[in-house]
Enzyme design. Sequence first.
Site, PDB file in Angstrom:
ATOM      1  N   SER A   4      -1.562 -59.766   6.374  1.00  0.00           N
ATOM      2  CA  SER A   4      -1.401 -58.685   7.649  1.00  0.00           C
ATOM      3  C   SER A   4      -1.367 -57.289   7.119  1.00  0.00           C
ATOM      4  O   SER A   4      -1.177 -57.014   5.802  1.00  0.00           O
ATOM      5  CB  SER A   4      -0.111 -59.410   8.344  1.00  0.00           C
ATOM      6  OG  SER A   4      -0.139 -60.342   8.546  1.00  0.00           O
TER       7      SER A   4
HETATM    8  N1  SAM Z   1       2.014 -63.975   6.461  1.00  0.00           N
HETATM    9  C1  SAM Z   1       0.737 -63.980   5.600  1.00  0.00           C
HETATM   10  C2  SAM Z   1       0.679 -62.988   4.376  1.00  0.00           C
HETATM   11  O1  SAM Z   1       1.691 -62.494   4.089  1.00  0.00           O
HETATM   12  O2  SAM Z   1      -0.271 -63.084   3.905  1.00  0.00           O
HETATM   13  C3  SAM Z   1      -0.393 -63.650   6.527  1.00  0.00           C
HETATM   14  C4  SAM Z   1      -0.912 -64.732   7.116  1.00  0.00           C
HETATM   15  S1  SAM Z   1      -2.053 -64.725   7.972  1.00  0.00           S
HETATM   16  C5  SAM Z   1      -2.249 -63.503   9.218  1.00  0.00           C
HETATM   17  C6  SAM Z   1      -1.868 -66.338   9.398  1.00  0.00           C
HETATM   18  C7  SAM Z   1      -1.659 -67.600   8.618  1.00  0.00           C
HETATM   19  O3  SAM Z   1      -1.102 -68.381   9.423  1.00  0.00           O
HETATM   20  C8  SAM Z   1      -2.729 -68.130   7.911  1.00  0.00           C
HETATM   21  O4  SAM Z   1      -2.688 -68.286   6.533  1.00  0.00           O
HETATM   22  C9  SAM Z   1      -3.187 -69.339   8.638  1.00  0.00           C
HETATM   23  O5  SAM Z   1      -3.575 -70.326   7.825  1.00  0.00           O
HETATM   24  C10 SAM Z   1      -1.521 -69.876   8.991  1.00  0.00           C
HETATM   25  N2  SAM Z   1      -1.412 -70.707  10.163  1.00  0.00           N
HETATM   26  C11 SAM Z   1      -2.059 -70.847  11.138  1.00  0.00           C
HETATM   27  N3  SAM Z   1      -1.717 -71.715  12.234  1.00  0.00           N
HETATM   28  C12 SAM Z   1      -0.536 -72.191  11.468  1.00  0.00           C
HETATM   29  C13 SAM Z   1       0.357 -73.389  11.551  1.00  0.00           C
HETATM   30  N4  SAM Z   1       0.342 -74.140  12.971  1.00  0.00           N
HETATM   31  N5  SAM Z   1       1.277 -73.785  10.593  1.00  0.00           N
HETATM   32  C14 SAM Z   1       1.221 -72.845   9.617  1.00  0.00           C
HETATM   33  N6  SAM Z   1       0.397 -71.940   9.152  1.00  0.00           N
HETATM   34  C15 SAM Z   1      -0.574 -71.602  10.071  1.00  0.00           C
END
Ligand code: SAM
Length: 210
Positions: free
Chosen positions: A61
């Site tokens: 992000s």
């Molecule tokens: N917090 C992260 C970082 O610091 O890099 C950014 C994350 S990215 C914007 C969103 C993440 O949410 C992705 O890696 C995606 O695979 C994960 N995601 C989406 N749906 C999810 C779920 N139901 N449970 C866990 N992770 C999920």
Amino acid sequence: MTRFEIERLELVQLLRERNITDNGVLAAIGAVERHKFVGPLFVARAYEDTALPIGYDQTISQPYTVAFMTQALGLKRGSRVLEVGTGSGYQAAVLAEMGCRVYTVERHLPLLTHARKMFDQLRVNVLAKAGDGTLGWPEYAPYDGIIVTAGAPTIPDPLRDQLADGGRMVIPVGDKQTQTIMMLSRAGDKFTLRQESGFKFVPLIGKNAW
Ligand code: SAM
């Protein structure tokens, strides 16, 4: 001072100018090495205030978004925080740097494996697991803070249920294009909601989401 240290100071200054005032959040962003959480192709851009690709169609992000959401949680040292969407591991590392006890869930195993490697290498103390974060992580509930880092169609009930009395949740809610960050505070059985619009996240995919 290294180039990265200078770039981190400049990033912190930019966040101050954008109204991030929580010194704990600013200090953590000033300390965590974001360049270690991005792939080799993006190291030179690690301290730009922008989201960057991390593979599997996912992103680390934007620093402003990390700062805004973390500040909205109103955390203290020792706060227990659940993160849904570990991704690169950067947000979890920021929370750990603030002295929080961090639990993080990621649905893409390769991303989780890579994030865990970084946690070990940088001695970041967080508990991470693979799974569907829309179910929360009931074993360690309740949480003082819950941060969802992917965009959801609605607030998943299990996450609401796992919020401690006095706790706060930040979660982007909207359609698949743009979302509003919902900030939910719990007092007993009463929930109050504030919102801030104009954010863009990758979709939250799971039983209680898309
Ligand atoms: N917090 C992260 C970082 O610091 O890099 C950014 C994350 S990215 C914007 C969103 C993440 O949410 C992705 O890696 C995606 O695979 C994960 N995601 C989406 N749906 C999810 C779920 N139901 N449970 C866990 N992770 C999920």
